[in-house]
Design a protein around this motif. Structure first.
Motif, PDB file in Angstrom:
ATOM      1  N   UNK A  46      15.422 -28.962 -23.285  1.00 20.00           N
ATOM      2  CA  UNK A  46      15.522 -27.710 -23.974  1.00 20.00           C
ATOM      3  C   UNK A  46      15.525 -27.905 -25.476  1.00 20.00           C
ATOM      4  N   UNK A  47      16.109 -28.883 -25.910  1.00 18.60           N
ATOM      5  CA  UNK A  47      16.053 -29.136 -27.370  1.00 18.60           C
ATOM      6  C   UNK A  47      14.651 -29.723 -27.699  1.00 18.60           C
ATOM      7  N   UNK A  48      14.041 -30.167 -27.049  1.00 16.89           N
ATOM      8  CA  UNK A  48      12.560 -30.633 -27.152  1.00 16.89           C
ATOM      9  C   UNK A  48      11.557 -29.470 -27.019  1.00 16.89           C
ATOM     10  N   UNK A  49      11.956 -28.364 -26.509  1.00 17.29           N
ATOM     11  CA  UNK A  49      10.978 -27.280 -26.476  1.00 17.29           C
ATOM     12  C   UNK A  49      10.250 -27.493 -25.258  1.00 17.29           C
ATOM     13  N   UNK A  50      10.458 -28.030 -24.046  1.00 20.96           N
ATOM     14  CA  UNK A  50       9.995 -28.474 -22.923  1.00 20.96           C
ATOM     15  C   UNK A  50      10.363 -27.696 -21.889  1.00 20.96           C
ATOM     16  N   UNK A  51       9.634 -27.811 -20.754  1.00 19.55           N
ATOM     17  CA  UNK A  51      10.208 -27.097 -19.471  1.00 19.55           C
ATOM     18  C   UNK A  51      11.366 -27.627 -19.069  1.00 19.55           C
ATOM     19  N   UNK A  52      12.143 -27.102 -18.582  1.00 23.10           N
ATOM     20  CA  UNK A  52      13.646 -27.544 -18.350  1.00 23.10           C
ATOM     21  C   UNK A  52      13.558 -28.829 -17.092  1.00 23.10           C
ATOM     22  N   UNK A  53      12.896 -28.616 -16.364  1.00 27.95           N
ATOM     23  CA  UNK A  53      13.046 -29.718 -15.268  1.00 27.95           C
ATOM     24  C   UNK A  53      11.587 -30.191 -15.164  1.00 27.95           C
ATOM     25  N   UNK A  54      11.756 -31.424 -14.568  1.00 27.83           N
ATOM     26  CA  UNK A  54      10.251 -32.057 -14.526  1.00 27.83           C
ATOM     27  C   UNK A  54       9.761 -31.508 -13.211  1.00 27.83           C
ATOM     28  N   UNK A  55       8.411 -31.660 -13.090  1.00 31.63           N
ATOM     29  CA  UNK A  55       7.808 -31.017 -11.737  1.00 31.63           C
ATOM     30  C   UNK A  55       8.357 -31.584 -10.342  1.00 31.63           C
ATOM     31  N   UNK A  56       8.621 -30.638  -9.563  1.00 32.23           N
ATOM     32  CA  UNK A  56       9.203 -31.191  -8.177  1.00 32.23           C
ATOM     33  C   UNK A  56       8.027 -31.405  -7.202  1.00 32.23           C
ATOM     34  N   UNK A  57       7.895 -32.357  -6.337  1.00 33.38           N
ATOM     35  CA  UNK A  57       6.950 -32.470  -5.230  1.00 33.38           C
ATOM     36  C   UNK A  57       7.794 -32.185  -3.789  1.00 33.38           C
ATOM     37  N   UNK A  58       6.809 -31.916  -2.799  1.00 27.56           N
ATOM     38  CA  UNK A  58       7.434 -31.659  -1.570  1.00 27.56           C
ATOM     39  C   UNK A  58       6.988 -32.760  -0.851  1.00 27.56           C
ATOM     40  N   UNK A  59       7.832 -33.143   0.194  1.00 30.00           N
ATOM     41  CA  UNK A  59       7.492 -34.245   0.931  1.00 30.00           C
ATOM     42  C   UNK A  59       8.257 -34.234   2.379  1.00 30.00           C
ATOM     43  N   UNK A  60       7.684 -34.957   3.414  1.00 32.19           N
ATOM     44  CA  UNK A  60       8.301 -34.882   4.604  1.00 32.19           C
ATOM     45  C   UNK A  60       9.351 -36.113   4.951  1.00 32.19           C
ATOM     46  N   UNK A  61      10.466 -35.606   5.319  1.00 29.89           N
ATOM     47  CA  UNK A  61      11.357 -36.483   5.637  1.00 29.89           C
ATOM     48  C   UNK A  61      10.890 -37.447   6.615  1.00 29.89           C
ATOM     49  N   UNK A  62      11.082 -38.940   6.293  1.00 32.24           N
ATOM     50  CA  UNK A  62      10.768 -39.764   7.263  1.00 32.24           C
ATOM     51  C   UNK A  62      12.024 -40.683   7.667  1.00 32.24           C
ATOM     52  N   UNK A  63      13.225 -40.163   7.158  1.00 35.40           N
ATOM     53  CA  UNK A  63      14.427 -40.993   7.719  1.00 35.40           C
ATOM     54  C   UNK A  63      15.507 -39.955   7.587  1.00 35.40           C
ATOM     55  N   UNK A  64      16.704 -40.164   8.051  1.00 33.13           N
ATOM     56  CA  UNK A  64      17.654 -39.431   7.863  1.00 33.13           C
ATOM     57  C   UNK A  64      18.171 -39.193   6.506  1.00 33.13           C
ATOM     58  N   UNK A  65      18.770 -37.841   5.980  1.00 29.59           N
ATOM     59  CA  UNK A  65      19.085 -37.550   4.780  1.00 29.59           C
ATOM     60  C   UNK A  65      20.567 -37.026   4.786  1.00 29.59           C
ATOM     61  N   UNK A  66      21.332 -37.432   3.908  1.00 29.29           N
ATOM     62  CA  UNK A  66      22.974 -36.992   4.205  1.00 29.29           C
ATOM     63  C   UNK A  66      22.729 -35.433   3.622  1.00 29.29           C
ATOM     64  N   UNK A  67      23.201 -34.408   4.134  1.00 25.86           N
ATOM     65  CA  UNK A  67      23.537 -33.211   3.729  1.00 25.86           C
ATOM     66  C   UNK A  67      24.625 -32.690   4.321  1.00 25.86           C
ATOM     67  N   UNK A  68      25.067 -31.768   3.659  1.00 29.12           N
ATOM     68  CA  UNK A  68      26.318 -30.579   4.076  1.00 29.12           C
ATOM     69  C   UNK A  68      26.158 -29.383   3.832  1.00 29.12           C
ATOM     70  N   UNK A  69      26.298 -28.475   4.121  1.00 30.32           N
ATOM     71  CA  UNK A  69      26.463 -26.933   4.003  1.00 30.32           C
ATOM     72  C   UNK A  69      27.297 -26.809   2.893  1.00 30.32           C
TER      73      UNK A  69
END
Ligand code: AMP
Ligand code: MG
Length: 417
Positions: A329-352
């Protein structure tokens, strides 16, 4: 509205990652001042204004090959032509090229007036000034010619404001004749570590001591994102020492980041020191890793402060999720770097109800699909998982579980090639 809430209005309830990030962004007023820097010093800096092309690029219609230039005859090319001169890069042909005539031409040389087609040298047989064309039926009108302005038209935006200047952008600016560019001043970010057990590398390590990893991961990430880092070292778990460090940092920096000393039971002197200097709030954020976090403002300048968790992975992840958007934000850039979509190839920890960040490695399946595997052990102290990682995998709070073959969002991590 969410975005108008300040950090201090959020109270003590458990915050979502988005709520926390939005509130933090309100601590930064706007973009930093601009300055002009020489092109050779501009690598990694962020453009403060769009740059438009002052002329067509290329400036002249020119040849893409070594060969001959001719004017396309109505009946098509056949047989031989008479060479009447030559056009070299930097030395155009001044005369006229009539029908049945050609000029030899080198790559990049401006096409002589009236000519529109180039035949490459490999397709010619030359005897003195007579040039025979081989396989004349393969020659097409307008071939091997680069049109003036085909890269950039005069007045067209060549580079947008907010763009970080990498090698290709520097080359483009140079080709437009820019000797210097208007960029944002680099954000100055003060960094320190806290903890009596935390020891600087190079010092002898006492029995229960650990070496200070966080200061180096934080400084590295900040530099990778174009900030100028002020290294304030290690501050012991002592209220006065902390207050002094923070007061100094508030004067020098646009943003102050520390690690450690904000978990339950440790937070009291962080709170005490910050409350003497400004305002502080301690947050519980519904994310893993990295729950305890402090944020506040210090001194007359209301310099923003973020106190990150001490666990090395949690420290890096919270820096990427909360600190880097402030830098951007201080630099005047987009706030987040671009995200990609990928297919999960292993388990990922997650909780609601909680945003989970895992360390991932990217790969391609045989059909070209981007897939992501976790890096193995995901403990928040296991820094080697961060070293192995190519991306952060973000599993949002509304997802209770991630199964293999689910689509997930990944944020590529900065890496040197
Ligand atoms: P804290 O948030 O201060 O309670 O620290 C949580 C854990 O992170 C503890 O095991 C600390 O020893 C560790 N830690 C804190 N600061 C650092 C640091 N600068 N480098 C590496 N580990 C740290
Ligand atoms: Mg500590």
């Amino acid at each position: 509205m969410m975005s108008s809430l300040s950090c201090f209005d959020l109270g003590e309830h458990m915050l979502s990652v988005d709520e926390a990030r939005q509130a933090l962004l309100t601590l930064v007023d706007g973009q930093l001042a601009t300055e002009s820097v020489a092109l050779a010093q501009a690598h990694g800096r962020v453009l403060a204004k769009p740059v438009t092309a002052p002329f067509n690029v290329p400036g002249h219609t020119n040849s893409a090959m070594d060969g001959i230039a001719l004017s396309w005859p109505e009946e098509g090319v056949a047989g031989s032509l008479r060479r009447v001169g030559s056009a070299l890069a930097g030395r155009p042909f001044a005369g006229r090229v009539g029908s049945g005539e050609c000029v030899s031409i080198t790559t990049g040389a401006p096409l002589p007036p009236g000519t529109d087609t180039v035949i490459m040298v490999e397709q010619l047989q030359q005897h003195g000034d007579v040039v025979d064309i081989l396989q004349a039926d393969r020659v097409k009108r307008g071939q091997n010619v680069r049109q003036a302005g085909e890269d950039l038209r005069r007045g067209e935006v060549a580079l947008e404001s907010g763009r970080r200047l990498e090698a290709a952008a520097l080359g483009l600016l140079a080709s437009l004749g820019c000797a210097s560019v208007e960029v944002r001043r680099q954000p100055r970010v003060a960094v320190f570590s806290t903890g009596d057990e935390v020891t600087a590398p190079g010092q002898p390590r006492a029995d229960a001591a650990i070496y200070d990893a966080n200061r180096f991961t934080l400084m590295g990430m900040l530099q990778e994102h174009g900030a100028e880092v002020l290294d304030l070292g290690i501050v012991p778990d002592d209220p006065q020492a902390l207050e002094d460090a923070l007061a100094q940092a508030a004067q020098l920096a646009d943003l102050v980041v520390s690690s450690g000393g904000v978990s339950v039971g440790q937070a009291d002197h962080t709170r005490a020191a910050l409350e003497r200097l400004g305002r502080l709030t301690l947050w519980r954020i519904a994310m893993r890793p990295g729950r305890p976090m402090a944020c506040g403002v210090m001194g007359d300048s209301a310099t923003p402060f973020l106190g990150l968790p001490g666990n090395p992975v949690a420290c890096m992840v919270t820096c990427l999720v909360f600190v880097i958007p402030l830098v951007r934000k201080l630099q005047g850039r987009e706030l987040r770097s671009p995200a990609w979509q990928a297919v999960a190839d292993s388990d990922f920890r997650s909780r609601e109800g909680r945003t989970d960040y895992s360390r991932g490695v990217l790969k391609r399946s045989d059909d070209g699909t981007l897939r992501v595997v976790n890096t193995g052990s995901q403990g928040s102290g296991i820094l080697s998982s961060m070293v192995a990682a190519e991306c952060l995998v973000e599993i949002p709070a509304d997802k209770a579980a991630v199964a293999i073959n689910d689509m997930v969002t990944v944020f590529p991590l900065f890496r040197f090639p």
